[in-house]
Design an enzyme around this catalytic site. Sequence first.
Site, short mmCIF file in Angstrom:
data_model
loop_
_atom_site.label_atom_id
_atom_site.label_comp_id
_atom_site.label_asym_id
_atom_site.label_seq_id
_atom_site.Cartn_x
_atom_site.Cartn_y
_atom_site.Cartn_z
N GLU A 150 -2.76 7.42 7.85
CA GLU A 150 -3.30 8.34 7.10
C GLU A 150 -4.28 8.98 7.88
O GLU A 150 -4.72 8.44 8.81
CB GLU A 150 -3.70 7.69 5.58
CG GLU A 150 -4.79 6.72 5.86
CD GLU A 150 -5.09 5.98 4.46
OE1 GLU A 150 -4.02 6.07 3.58
OE2 GLU A 150 -6.00 5.51 4.26
N ARG A 160 -6.57 -7.45 -10.02
CA ARG A 160 -7.33 -8.52 -10.47
C ARG A 160 -8.88 -8.41 -10.79
O ARG A 160 -9.33 -7.25 -10.53
CB ARG A 160 -7.25 -9.66 -9.32
CG ARG A 160 -7.94 -9.09 -7.83
CD ARG A 160 -8.03 -10.14 -6.90
NE ARG A 160 -8.11 -9.17 -5.71
CZ ARG A 160 -9.32 -8.51 -5.04
NH1 ARG A 160 -10.23 -8.62 -5.83
NH2 ARG A 160 -9.08 -8.08 -4.02
N HIS A 163 -14.87 -3.79 7.35
CA HIS A 163 -14.03 -3.45 6.13
C HIS A 163 -14.14 -4.18 5.07
O HIS A 163 -13.50 -4.22 4.21
CB HIS A 163 -12.50 -3.01 6.40
CG HIS A 163 -12.38 -2.22 7.60
ND1 HIS A 163 -12.82 -0.82 7.51
CD2 HIS A 163 -11.96 -2.08 8.80
CE1 HIS A 163 -12.53 -0.06 8.44
NE2 HIS A 163 -12.07 -0.82 9.41
N LYS A 183 0.92 -1.29 -0.12
CA LYS A 183 0.01 0.12 0.02
C LYS A 183 0.89 1.28 0.05
O LYS A 183 0.54 2.40 -0.58
CB LYS A 183 -1.04 0.08 1.23
CG LYS A 183 -2.10 -1.00 1.08
CD LYS A 183 -2.97 -0.68 2.26
CE LYS A 183 -3.78 -2.21 2.75
NZ LYS A 183 -4.84 -2.38 1.89
P1 ADP Z 1 -7.99 -3.73 2.61
O1 ADP Z 1 -6.84 -3.94 1.59
O2 ADP Z 1 -7.85 -4.48 3.77
O3 ADP Z 1 -9.47 -4.06 1.90
P2 ADP Z 1 -8.40 -0.84 2.07
O4 ADP Z 1 -7.09 -0.02 2.34
O5 ADP Z 1 -8.88 -1.03 0.82
O6 ADP Z 1 -8.08 -2.03 3.00
O7 ADP Z 1 -9.43 -0.19 3.05
C1 ADP Z 1 -10.69 -0.88 3.40
C2 ADP Z 1 -11.86 -0.02 3.80
O8 ADP Z 1 -11.43 0.61 5.08
C3 ADP Z 1 -12.36 0.90 2.83
O9 ADP Z 1 -13.22 0.44 1.95
C4 ADP Z 1 -12.82 1.98 3.94
O10 ADP Z 1 -14.10 1.51 4.24
C5 ADP Z 1 -11.87 1.87 5.21
N1 ADP Z 1 -10.87 3.08 4.98
C6 ADP Z 1 -9.58 2.67 4.60
N2 ADP Z 1 -8.78 3.93 4.48
C7 ADP Z 1 -9.66 4.76 5.35
C8 ADP Z 1 -9.42 6.25 5.60
N3 ADP Z 1 -8.47 6.83 5.61
N4 ADP Z 1 -10.39 6.84 6.36
C9 ADP Z 1 -11.47 6.29 6.54
N5 ADP Z 1 -11.89 4.99 6.11
C10 ADP Z 1 -10.60 4.34 5.52
#
Ligand code: ADP
Length: 675
Positions: free
Chosen positions: A212, A304, A247, A128
Amino acid sequence: MVSEIMNNVKNKNIQKILIANRGEIACRVIRTAQQMGIQCVAVYSDADQNSQHVKLADEAWYIGNSPASESYLRADKILQVAKQSNSDAVHPGYGFLSENAGFAKACSDNNIIFIGPPTGAIEAMGSKSEAKNIMTLANVPLVEGYHGDSQEETLLNQEADKIGYPVLIKATAGGGGKGMRVVETSEEFLLSLQSCKREALSSFGDDKVLIEKYLTKPRHVEIQVFADNFGNAVHLFERDCSIQRRHQKVIEEAPAPGLSEDTRNAMGQVAIQAAKAINYSGAGTVEFLYDEDGSFYFMEMNTRLQVEHPVTEKITGLDLVEWQIIVANNQPLPLKQDQLSFNGHAFEARIYAEDPNNDFLPVTGKIDYLGLPKLNSNVRVDSGVVTGDSVSVFYDPMIAKLIVWDKDRNSALARLRGALSEFHVAGLTTNIEFLHELASHDSFMNADLDTHFLDKHGEELCNLTNDVSDSIIASVALTVMLEQSSQSLEQALDNHSSPWLDSTGWRLNEDNHHIIEIIHNEQLITVIAHFREQGFVFEISGKDYLVKGDLSDNQHDLSLDIDGQKSRVIISKKDNDIVVFKNSMSWSFQIKDNKKSVVEQEESSNLTAPMPGTVIEVMIEVGQEIEKGQPIVIMEAMKMEHTIKAHKSLVITDVLYAVGDLVEDGAELVAFEEL
Ligand code: ADP
């Protein structure tokens, strides 16, 4: 040398694909590939010997024990099968090896096309923090944060202070919602950091994190992108996946409600920029956080096919697996951006074997019955299981994906509710009722979406208790009686001298009754069933109902007439377990073993058979003096026992039937004289 091999690989026409996956996605890929005239090779583990993907494929090869680490994650074994089966390409589906750059590279090293992006793109997006660094260079907007190399605790704490709380600590190698911690204050930062790192290390073998800004009411909006090997890249619009639990996505939809055309175009352009920044090829998804004020930030890119790709297929009319194969065949994308458009609205609901009333814990076991809604151009089900299959402990407990489409969001949502009410699973607890409640929730219907939707409303959607009405109990009792009468009839048809052959219908003694004992939610419910010319009278909680009806040939559709009111329910019966489905609700019952329950004939003035049946016990002999109420003969009819008792004091003068004899309705069983 390598590029020469790559060239050879790319110019090969794919004729046979190995699908390095299982379940619904393996079935889904096989469907499109076979339609394109491509042969499909399935791989399977012990647990999947009889799985649907194995049956659908043209060939199926065994790759190991049930745990994924010994089968679906064994890149070496899968590659070996790909070579031995002369497969030209491997489709990895999602999960398992789909984002494993080492596997993708091993495929191309062996002259096998990996249906996915180039190894470099998978690697670039695998971390990431690395992904964010690349996106910064490509001018893709990011949530404010720190994604540098240093992992020194005080520095991370200072960075978090600079960003301002709340912040989110994320494992850079994370996925599936794991390895994330929301931190509200500077004081709790270090403890959360340590706990996040521990989880990241144990889940991903890497404890590196990034920090973040935590957005408090964001939506998850993602863009489907596609690129080919000739520098063309397009986006296929967006999906809104804000309905998440821990999530993880629960319901996805396309397009994102209320997204302006300008934002859609801007997001799409940024997603294409992101794909181009890593020389992307094939299908990918760029995930964004979409904030209340209309700004959006890159979150990550999934290299993917996504679980939720069917909603994009529904609104664009395209087949994304077909496009993946076209690109892998080294052909240009079929359409340019200005030729792409979308129409209507689509939802996908993920149907899981899990218990919403027990913290959504996964459930395993056999699917006794899987009844699907009517499939048509509006309703699609992607599933890898059928009635009789099992959900095992080894893999994801997803049973199916239900996808619906209609001209606008409200109509599509109505379709979703309708299709969920017709989606029936017995034998396992599922989230179907929860999904139906969700699809009926005012805030969801008003598209008041954000990623905390289920944190706010989840409780209202769980712990649903469906009161069981007399008509549902009547449907259970009728199922029991219909099954017993058809079994008795079958037995009688096997036996040509049977009195049943003379029957034109119920010819049973009006006074005779049966007791059906039903257990529901650990409570005993007793139904007294009386036979009548017109049907049955069921006595339920002191009230009488005249009930008749038919069970369809497949034994699942029960049409009922209760006191003239007609209705329909769906029944699943497995041994003594009955599940009744009506609208979006279901009720589970257990029938107490009727064969053993003795039902006594009511007092009558003579000693005759109350119905056609078999004598199973004669309890008296000639000359014996009998007191009122003493049992004389036990008969069996319709799998139930009936004890015929003396109605007054008497002496037996003759015994007219012996054990095993078939007796007609109304036949005298013994001769006697009153005392
Ligand atoms: P993963 O790879 O585990 O799925 P992501 O980075 O895609 O993780 O994040 C999954 C979820 O977490 C997102 O869909 C969102 O709901 C929440 N999320 C991620 N980053 C943030 C953020 N900076 N602020 C608020 N919610 C977040």
